[in-house]
Design an enzyme around this catalytic site. Structure first.
Site, PDB file in Angstrom:
ATOM      1  N   THR A 198      21.030 -20.497   0.465  1.00  0.00           N
ATOM      2  CA  THR A 198      20.709 -20.331   1.690  1.00  0.00           C
ATOM      3  C   THR A 198      22.282 -19.956   2.941  1.00  0.00           C
ATOM      4  O   THR A 198      22.983 -20.605   2.408  1.00  0.00           O
ATOM      5  CB  THR A 198      20.361 -21.207   2.697  1.00  0.00           C
ATOM      6  OG1 THR A 198      19.621 -20.814   3.682  1.00  0.00           O
ATOM      7  CG2 THR A 198      20.106 -22.476   2.947  1.00  0.00           C
ATOM      8  N   GLY A 232      12.950 -24.047   5.114  1.00  0.00           N
ATOM      9  CA  GLY A 232      12.222 -24.926   6.561  1.00  0.00           C
ATOM     10  C   GLY A 232      13.123 -25.190   7.612  1.00  0.00           C
ATOM     11  O   GLY A 232      14.876 -25.165   7.035  1.00  0.00           O
TER      12      GLY A 232
END
Ligand code: SD4
Length: 319
Positions: A198, A232
């Site tokens: 990410t 998340g």
């Protein structure tokens, strides 16, 4: 609790999405090989992972290959190239990988490298350490043949400059930050591996590291039991050491779907007010090839590739 999942089948060539049907199952029947990835772009990641799994390859190679797909795509704004930057306009990447022997490698706060997942794998295979961060991770990557590249695209720079006008850090669930890829697989030999990569939360503070590169938080694999990954708001996942918790809940006899739900409920119990405002999703796979997911808010999707094809599911949500 009844779980309800819409799913969509990807055509064999991955060229078009066709409505396929609905599933009301609580968990999913086991089979191998199998690969699962977070979010819609998991479908594309699964295609590359499946090439390896379907020819008898190792889950570790499959999850690395899958994770590299969104990393290299400049249009994906929360992974690798084209990722949204921190509030100083710098793209900083987090990634980790874990194999069936419990070997793991991780990089965090890494700049200028398009494929942090492959650097994480090198950390795992070539160093006595698990985690390298920042400049040290960059030096290690360059010494191992990775090229220094500009990761901030024109589009991401434009979005950042727009953000600077108000400079408010209020991540919107599923919108600004919905592209972390977590990918877990069980190969034909029955071995599990996982990867997670990410650019983290958009407009984070400089130096901020999320759950994604933290073994036990954003990813965990225990070849006796199962594998889990998360997406998340990383801070909420770190607080409960989420993916290790999911695997331990499976060890206690819970199905992957129930283990994910129980982990989300742990977040809810700790801070019910905060939990209303953020997204967290877990995805889990057990040693038998059974899988499940659960998330706080609607909108979390995940892709599953088996011999039956490549399908996209809506994660069951608490709210
Ligand atoms: C993070 N967990 O850096 C990542 C962000 C993410 O979907 O997963 N977004 O906190």
């Amino acid at each position: 609790m009844t779980t309800r999942r819409k799913f969509i089948q990807l055509s064999a060539l991955g060229a078009s999405l066709l409505p396929f049907g609905k599933s009301f199952a609580k968990g999913h029947e086991g089979q191998k090989p199998i690969v699962l990835s977070t979010w819609n772009f998991g479908l594309q990641a699964n295609v590359d992972a499946w090439k390896i799994l379907s020819s008898g390859g190792r889950a570790l190679d499959a999850v690395e290959a899958g994770a590299r797909v969104p990393e290299g795509d400049p249009k994906e704004t929360s992974v690798g190239l084209g990722g949204l930057p921190d509030r100083e306009g710098k793209v900083t990447l987090d990634a980790c990988i874990m194999d069936e022997h419990g070997n793991c490698g991780s990089v965090a706060f890494l700049e200028h490298i398009v494929h942090p997942i492959s650097v994480a794998r090198k950390v795992m295979e070539k160093t006595p350490h698990v985690m390298l961060v920042g400049d040290g991770a960059l030096q290690f990557a360059l010494a191992n043949g990775f090229k220094k590249e500009k990761l901030l695209t024109k589009e991401s720079e434009k979005a950042w400059k727009e953000w600077l006008k108000k400079s408010e850090y209020k991540p919107v669930a599923n919108i600004e930050n919905h592209d972390t890829i977590g990918i877990i697989a069980l190969d034909a030999q029955g071995n599990l591996s996982g990867a997670c990569t990410t650019s983290g939360m958009a407009y984070k503070m400089r130096g901020r590291v999320g759950d994604s590169p933290i073994i036990g938080a954003g990813l965990y694999v225990d070849n006796e039991i199962g594998a889990a990954t998360s997406t998340g708001v990383g801070e909420e996942v770190i607080r409960i050491v989420g993916c290790h918790l999911v695997v331990e809940l499976m060890r206690q006899g819970n199905s992957p779907a129930d283990a994910c739900r129980l982990a989300v409920e742990r977040i809810l119990k700790k801070n019910p007010e905060k939990a209303k405002q953020v997204q967290v999703g877990f995805l889990a796979l057990n040693k038998n090839g059974e899988y499940g997911a659960y998330c706080l808010q609607k909108g979390f999707t995940y892709a599953v590739h088996t011999n039956d094809g490549n399908k996209l599911y809506d994660g069951v949500s608490h709210f």
